[in-house]
Motif scaffolding. Sequence first.
Motif, PDB file in Angstrom:
ATOM      1  N   TYR A 201     -11.286  -1.500   3.552  1.00 17.23           N
ATOM      2  CA  TYR A 201     -11.539  -2.496   4.598  1.00 17.23           C
ATOM      3  C   TYR A 201     -11.485  -3.906   4.024  1.00 17.23           C
ATOM      4  O   TYR A 201     -10.896  -4.822   4.624  1.00 17.23           O
ATOM      5  CB  TYR A 201     -12.896  -2.238   5.239  1.00 17.23           C
ATOM      6  N   THR A 202     -12.121  -4.092   2.852  1.00 18.55           N
ATOM      7  CA  THR A 202     -12.083  -5.406   2.211  1.00 18.55           C
ATOM      8  C   THR A 202     -10.651  -5.801   1.888  1.00 18.55           C
ATOM      9  O   THR A 202     -10.252  -6.968   2.058  1.00 18.55           O
ATOM     10  CB  THR A 202     -12.929  -5.378   0.924  1.00 18.55           C
ATOM     11  N   GLU A 203      -9.853  -4.820   1.433  1.00 19.56           N
ATOM     12  CA  GLU A 203      -8.438  -5.086   1.120  1.00 19.56           C
ATOM     13  C   GLU A 203      -7.682  -5.514   2.380  1.00 19.56           C
ATOM     14  O   GLU A 203      -6.909  -6.488   2.351  1.00 19.56           O
ATOM     15  CB  GLU A 203      -7.823  -3.816   0.529  1.00 19.56           C
ATOM     16  N   TRP A 204      -7.903  -4.834   3.476  1.00 14.59           N
ATOM     17  CA  TRP A 204      -7.219  -5.156   4.738  1.00 14.59           C
ATOM     18  C   TRP A 204      -7.614  -6.552   5.208  1.00 14.59           C
ATOM     19  O   TRP A 204      -6.770  -7.333   5.649  1.00 14.59           O
ATOM     20  CB  TRP A 204      -7.579  -4.105   5.785  1.00 14.59           C
ATOM     21  N   PHE A 205      -8.901  -6.848   5.113  1.00 16.09           N
ATOM     22  CA  PHE A 205      -9.385  -8.165   5.536  1.00 16.09           C
ATOM     23  C   PHE A 205      -8.771  -9.274   4.688  1.00 16.09           C
ATOM     24  O   PHE A 205      -8.335 -10.313   5.213  1.00 16.09           O
ATOM     25  CB  PHE A 205     -10.912  -8.193   5.417  1.00 16.09           C
ATOM     26  N   MET A 206      -8.693  -9.097   3.370  1.00 16.44           N
ATOM     27  CA  MET A 206      -8.129 -10.119   2.488  1.00 16.44           C
ATOM     28  C   MET A 206      -6.629 -10.253   2.709  1.00 16.44           C
ATOM     29  O   MET A 206      -6.083 -11.372   2.636  1.00 16.44           O
ATOM     30  CB  MET A 206      -8.429  -9.759   1.033  1.00 16.44           C
ATOM     31  N   LEU A 207      -5.933  -9.130   2.977  1.00 18.17           N
ATOM     32  CA  LEU A 207      -4.503  -9.202   3.268  1.00 18.17           C
ATOM     33  C   LEU A 207      -4.239 -10.039   4.520  1.00 18.17           C
ATOM     34  O   LEU A 207      -3.279 -10.840   4.564  1.00 18.17           O
ATOM     35  CB  LEU A 207      -3.927  -7.798   3.444  1.00 18.17           C
ATOM     36  N   ASN A 208      -5.061  -9.874   5.526  1.00 17.33           N
ATOM     37  CA  ASN A 208      -4.910 -10.687   6.741  1.00 17.33           C
ATOM     38  C   ASN A 208      -5.112 -12.165   6.441  1.00 17.33           C
ATOM     39  O   ASN A 208      -4.402 -13.037   6.993  1.00 17.33           O
ATOM     40  CB  ASN A 208      -5.906 -10.225   7.806  1.00 17.33           C
ATOM     41  N   GLN A 209      -6.084 -12.480   5.560  1.00 22.39           N
ATOM     42  CA  GLN A 209      -6.324 -13.869   5.178  1.00 22.39           C
ATOM     43  C   GLN A 209      -5.121 -14.447   4.448  1.00 22.39           C
ATOM     44  O   GLN A 209      -4.714 -15.604   4.689  1.00 22.39           O
ATOM     45  CB  GLN A 209      -7.570 -13.952   4.288  1.00 22.39           C
ATOM     46  N   TYR A 210      -4.519 -13.663   3.544  1.00 13.17           N
ATOM     47  CA  TYR A 210      -3.350 -14.134   2.795  1.00 13.17           C
ATOM     48  C   TYR A 210      -2.146 -14.324   3.715  1.00 13.17           C
ATOM     49  O   TYR A 210      -1.334 -15.260   3.512  1.00 13.17           O
ATOM     50  CB  TYR A 210      -2.999 -13.145   1.687  1.00 13.17           C
ATOM     51  N   THR A 213      -2.463 -17.648   5.528  1.00 13.26           N
ATOM     52  CA  THR A 213      -2.233 -18.810   4.664  1.00 13.26           C
ATOM     53  C   THR A 213      -0.898 -18.745   3.934  1.00 13.26           C
ATOM     54  O   THR A 213      -0.609 -19.607   3.091  1.00 13.26           O
ATOM     55  CB  THR A 213      -3.363 -18.923   3.625  1.00 13.26           C
ATOM     56  N   ASP A 214      -0.088 -17.687   4.256  1.00 16.60           N
ATOM     57  CA  ASP A 214       1.223 -17.505   3.632  1.00 16.60           C
ATOM     58  C   ASP A 214       1.120 -17.487   2.103  1.00 16.60           C
ATOM     59  O   ASP A 214       1.923 -18.095   1.379  1.00 16.60           O
ATOM     60  CB  ASP A 214       2.172 -18.630   4.069  1.00 16.60           C
ATOM     61  N   SER A 215       0.108 -16.740   1.586  1.00 19.22           N
ATOM     62  CA  SER A 215      -0.120 -16.639   0.133  1.00 19.22           C
ATOM     63  C   SER A 215       0.356 -15.277  -0.352  1.00 19.22           C
ATOM     64  O   SER A 215      -0.449 -14.396  -0.711  1.00 19.22           O
ATOM     65  CB  SER A 215      -1.614 -16.833  -0.190  1.00 19.22           C
TER      66      SER A 215
END
Length: 582
Positions: A201-210, A213-215
């Motif tokens: 879940y943490t991975e999915w959430f961070m992927l959405n953040q990236y 921000t196009d990171s």
Amino acid sequence: MTPQEHELAHQILLQAVELPHDQRQSFLEQAALSEVVRREVLSLLQYHDQQTLLPEVNQPPLDRNDSSVTDTLLPNQTIANLNELPQESLVRDPDLTPRDRLSLPSSDENVEAHFERCTNLLLRRRLIVVATLFAILSPLGTMVGVLTGNFHSTELLLRGISMVLLGSLAYLLHRTREPRLSLLRCIDVLVLLTPVISVCYTEWFMLNQYIKTDSLPEIEALRVLTVLVASMLVVIYNGFIPSTWIQTAINSAVVLFVPMTVLGVHRRIHGYDHGDGFIFYSALTCSLIVIGMTAVFSRIVHNVRRDVETAKYYGQYRLIREIGRGAMGIVYLAKHQFLKRPAAIKLILGDVAGSRKAIKHFEKEVQASAALSHWNTVQIYDYGITEEGDLYYVMEYLHGETLNQRLSAQADRRIGTHKLLEIVIQLCNGLQEAHSQGLVHRDVKPANIFLAEIGGQSDVVKLLDFGLVTDTKSSSDPKNNVGGTPSYMSPEQIRGETLDGRSDIYAFGCVMYHCLTSKPLFYSASISQTLSDQLFEQPDLSPLKHQPVELQRIVKTALDKTPEKRFQTVTELRDSCLRLLQ
């Protein structure tokens, strides 16, 4: 009690001892026709529970090729101390506290079951620790997320569910003392999946953040970080939780590949570039290496644990399995660590012997017995005392069967005259050395006479179990040495008088009578009645009327109530048997 009541009590006892303890009372109320019979059976059952008068319930039958110093027939059971009657409680040394005994498997078939039971107990304890630890770490992770700003309500709900689930699993394991392996493995999977789901879940959430921000470079770094975290979890978890190599490989694959699968699904949904293929294949290779290494490590640990759990050592001897059990102790098949020589180890339990003083007494008698070198007495290799105060001594391991087992295998439960005389002559040869050194066996009976196969020669007689041997040259209090098997005890032995070799000669007469007639000379379901018959009842030799007159005379002389009227030495008994045999 009448003879009919004695016989009824005996039959009821043999049936009641096979029942669980909680069913015995109701069985006695139905089976016992009188209160006298019921009290007699209850007395014998109490004695059985305290002194092992009969074999343990559900104890596997002994292999006829095993060297055993115990017997399964009631007349052959040894009473450790006749100063303690069946209805009396055992006198314990206050310094000796109850403790768990060796839990060795009683046969080769039970080794795996024994190891699985030990593994289940260890797995239960370890899962309680891990579930409790993960439950504590869950709210701590939430606090870190709040402080760093990477937190939202869905994560709070997920961590709350994880904490409640893990806490419930830990409580369930704590309340279930002996859970089944299937339940433990289910809890194992749930405990392992909880942090994996949190990581995903943490991975999915961070992927959405990236993505927002196009990171994209950070996505590749997250992939490497995820593999490292998952690898650490795999190594620590599988190193702490006992498991087979297959289960370890499955757990490792789930922990490593699920986060990678989440990353692949996220890419497919959002359609961004896969990035550097080298990083992807490096992460995949690293995951496969970790899975292989943890599986190999788990298999090594699993095999080492099996050896440790199923092996116990006394001195230089490794215990293999239990091969016999009697009133005074337990007999194990063992093997010397360096010589690889098989041996039999008899463990005399400190609390069974009654006191530390009694253990010292046994130690002195084992030293005296070890000095015997005749080939018709069992050879003693070594002895020692455990930290718990139990005495053990190491004997030669024999192939063959006891005389009692030979009798049971015969259709008429008798031994031929010629073979019996050969056995008695060999016994006399063996005891001649012991008697010349002032040692009295005190427990000569069919269960302690072993017919061994040695050097290709069959029926080599070995006299077993010198555990009750008395050194007449050093015993200061003969009444403390009272003990034996009621159906084979001499009158002076029952009275606690000073003994000499003529007491063993009386036991020889009882053994000969048993072998020729298929039943003990005196035997009753009441121990006190059997002892009374040995003291006052004249032997009925009418069943021997078809035997040679000289053999009848030998048995009659050996069974005389007065020691002065018996054969005075085993040499006299042996010479009489030799003349008859010729």
